[in-house]
Design a protein around this motif. Sequence first.
Motif, PDB file in Angstrom:
ATOM      1  N   TYR A   1      -9.793   4.273   1.727  1.00 50.80           N
ATOM      2  CA  TYR A   1     -10.957   3.670   2.379  1.00 50.80           C
ATOM      3  C   TYR A   1     -10.531   2.508   3.267  1.00 50.80           C
ATOM      4  O   TYR A   1     -11.016   2.356   4.396  1.00 50.80           O
ATOM      5  N   THR A   2      -9.607   1.695   2.768  1.00 52.04           N
ATOM      6  CA  THR A   2      -9.112   0.546   3.537  1.00 52.04           C
ATOM      7  C   THR A   2      -8.467   0.995   4.842  1.00 52.04           C
ATOM      8  O   THR A   2      -8.709   0.411   5.903  1.00 52.04           O
ATOM      9  N   PHE A   3      -7.653   2.046   4.778  1.00 49.83           N
ATOM     10  CA  PHE A   3      -6.974   2.522   5.982  1.00 49.83           C
ATOM     11  C   PHE A   3      -7.959   3.142   6.977  1.00 49.83           C
ATOM     12  O   PHE A   3      -7.871   2.891   8.182  1.00 49.83           O
ATOM     13  N   PHE A   4      -8.883   3.938   6.478  1.00 51.77           N
ATOM     14  CA  PHE A   4      -9.874   4.542   7.368  1.00 51.77           C
ATOM     15  C   PHE A   4     -10.735   3.460   8.012  1.00 51.77           C
ATOM     16  O   PHE A   4     -10.994   3.481   9.221  1.00 51.77           O
TER      17      PHE A   4
ATOM     18  N   TYR B   1       0.827  -1.207   0.000  1.00 49.56           N
ATOM     19  CA  TYR B   1       0.000   0.000   0.000  1.00 49.56           C
ATOM     20  C   TYR B   1       0.861   1.255   0.000  1.00 49.56           C
ATOM     21  O   TYR B   1       0.560   2.231  -0.702  1.00 49.56           O
ATOM     22  N   THR B   2       1.929   1.239   0.801  1.00 55.34           N
ATOM     23  CA  THR B   2       2.825   2.391   0.863  1.00 55.34           C
ATOM     24  C   THR B   2       3.502   2.618  -0.486  1.00 55.34           C
ATOM     25  O   THR B   2       3.596   3.759  -0.963  1.00 55.34           O
TER      26      THR B   2
ATOM     27  N   ILE C   1     -10.653  -5.603   1.153  1.00 56.99           N
ATOM     28  CA  ILE C   1     -10.136  -6.018  -0.155  1.00 56.99           C
ATOM     29  C   ILE C   1     -10.065  -4.824  -1.104  1.00 56.99           C
ATOM     30  O   ILE C   1      -9.345  -4.865  -2.110  1.00 56.99           O
ATOM     31  N   THR C   2     -10.789  -3.752  -0.789  1.00 58.73           N
ATOM     32  CA  THR C   2     -10.774  -2.571  -1.656  1.00 58.73           C
ATOM     33  C   THR C   2      -9.361  -2.001  -1.802  1.00 58.73           C
ATOM     34  O   THR C   2      -8.987  -1.515  -2.867  1.00 58.73           O
TER      35      THR C   2
ATOM     36  N   LEU D   1     -10.899   2.516  12.102  1.00 60.38           N
ATOM     37  CA  LEU D   1     -12.091   2.568  12.950  1.00 60.38           C
ATOM     38  C   LEU D   1     -12.477   1.172  13.430  1.00 60.38           C
ATOM     39  O   LEU D   1     -13.071   1.017  14.506  1.00 60.38           O
ATOM     40  N   LEU D   2     -12.099   0.142  12.655  1.00 61.55           N
ATOM     41  CA  LEU D   2     -12.334  -1.235  13.096  1.00 61.55           C
ATOM     42  C   LEU D   2     -11.527  -1.516  14.363  1.00 61.55           C
ATOM     43  O   LEU D   2     -12.024  -2.166  15.293  1.00 61.55           O
ATOM     44  N   VAL D   3     -10.292  -1.029  14.404  1.00 62.77           N
ATOM     45  CA  VAL D   3      -9.458  -1.201  15.594  1.00 62.77           C
ATOM     46  C   VAL D   3     -10.107  -0.526  16.804  1.00 62.77           C
ATOM     47  O   VAL D   3     -10.199  -1.104  17.889  1.00 62.77           O
TER      48      VAL D   3
END
Length: 249
Positions: A113-116, A88-89, A143-144, A120-122
């Motif tokens: 979107y994946t990082f956000f 991703y980086t 998966i996005t 928030l999942l954490v």
Amino acid sequence: MPSMRKKSLYWLIFFLMTASAFQLLYWNNVSTGTPGVGEGIMAVFLNLSGAAIFFLRSFAASILHQNVISSLSMNSQLLIGLLLLVVYTGAAYIYYSQKMWNTSIVPMALILYTFFYSGLLVIARFGLGFDNATAPRYSGELITGVIGATWIINHRIHQIKKPRIKWSLIALSVISILAVESVNIRTAKSHDRALANQLDRQINLLHEAKYEELAQWFIPGSGALKPVEEGDQLMRKHRLGPYKNKKID
């Protein structure tokens, strides 16, 4: 036009942050049995290393079936999560260095979107246990980021002028995706067979009116078995469904 697209990316980041905030509030205020936002944030700060592990495990679960993840050691799960973080980086670096926003903002939006979402999942689920990190109902959306990174990396590969290097990298990408998905499909089929056998066992117990044995698949004290038992008795009484042409003792 390019500057407008770059501005659109900033607006998209703002939108994702806002949407994430509302999603977090929903998870913690509408869903039952979950800690509040403040409690979730506090749980993260009190155990930063554990939260980081949770974060990386959610990344790993975004590309591998939950049963595959559970069969791996913790170090292997974290390694997969770290590799995805590197991907991703790298994809983000390629995106900004190549000014890909002049082409499309979608791939970077998928990664963001994946990082956000993972962040928030954490906050919302870390305090409820590590298993939430690999639960498909949560990790499936991550998966996005893989889609966005694949888009960006393959866009860069197609810019390589040397055909041998270009097609070698394309082949490596395709083989990697097929290898991961073959593992997932094989595991999913095995999982489906196990669930089908379990369902057959539950149906047989229901037809034999062995409700006490059936109770092992229900949460103790939840009362969820009672309506199942009452519904089964009603169907027996009126000879409905599977009891229509069956002799009932």
